[in-house]
Design a protein around this motif. Structure first.
Motif: not given
Ligand code: PGA
Length: 252
Positions: A126-127, A129, A131-132, A137, A162, A164, A178, A182
């Motif tokens: 998971g990324e 915030e 990175q998003r 991502t 997954y 985030p 979103q 992913v």
């Protein structure tokens, strides 16, 4: 084709009275056509596994050490989890990656020994915030998947979650688009690395603020095969509603 999975991650929550929640969950789900998993703190694992024996609810650990045994004070081996009744182990949760500086290489080593011990590895990616926001991502997810999954993984000993990071415990949830983007991407990466057979049959869970009131929508998203649930798994009534939403998904 893929059996759905509702997994609860109790994190560092749960003392003896938490057994009552497990009892309530068990009473509510004596028969189910999905997989249900509870990952309590290590101190409750053996007790919980015994309590849930004969029920459709499996138990798992929240981490394991990459070595078989030895001088690692405070750590828990994969074989110890199996000995305590676990069939699964969560690995590479973002809280472990952050609090304990775990790299994807560390996660891969843990996953290898967990699988060798007979456990199913639930590997989290998971990324953040930032990175998003920087539109990174999919690159982050690609790197974590490539680094964290050992070559011996297959559809029966691997589950991907997954999660985030910005959605964990915050009440913030990505849009359904979103999530779908992913999950589709993870599916494609699994197919590319392991071939269509394994790629198409490996479960991919969504995690991060899954609650009874958003579960139904999330479970309709393509390639979402279930959920890894933190806060809402602590109360049997809430987790049970999420389980029911997953049981109902795709049936109407
Ligand atoms: P949450 O946690 O459901 O409380 O957001 C999910 C997780 O960290 O697995």
């Amino acid at each position: 084709m893929r059996r759905k999975l509702a997994a609860g991650n109790w994190k560092m929550n749960g003392l003896a009275p938490a057994m009552n929640e497990a009892d309530a969950l068990q009473a509510a789900h004596r028969n189910t056509d999905i997989d249900i998993l509870l990952c309590p703190p290590a101190t409750l694992l053996h007790r919980l596994s015994g309590r849930l024996a004969g029920s459709p609810i499996a138990t798992g650990g929240q981490d394991c050490h990459p070595a078989e045994s030895g001088a690692h004070t405070g750590d828990i081996s994969a074989a110890m989890l199996v000995d305590a009744g676990a069939t699964h182990v969560i690995l590479g949760h973002s809280e472990r990656r952050e609090d304990h500086g775990e790299s994807s290489e560390d996660v891969r080593a843990k996953a290898r020994i967990a699988i060798e011990a007979g456990l199913t590895a639930v590997i989290c990616v998971g990324e953040s915030e930032t990175q998003r926001d920087a539109a990174n991502t999919l690159d982050i997810i690609a790197g974590q998947l490539a680094g964290s999954i050992p070559d011996i993984a297959n559809a029966s000993n691997l589950v991907i979650a997954y999660e985030p990071i910005w959605a964990i415990g915050t009440g913030k949830v990505p849009t359904l688009d979103q999530i779908g983007e992913v999950h589709d991407f993870i599916r494609a990466r699994l197919e590319r690395r392991f071939g269509e057979g394994v790629g198409l049959s490996t479960r991919i869970l969504y995690g991060g603020s899954v609650k009874p009131d958003n579960a139904t929508d999330i479970f309709e998203v393509s390639n979402v095969d279930g959920a890894l649930v933190g806060g809402a798994s602590l109360k049997a009534v809430d987790f049970s509603l999420i389980i029911k939403a997953l049981e109902a998904a795709g049936k109407h």
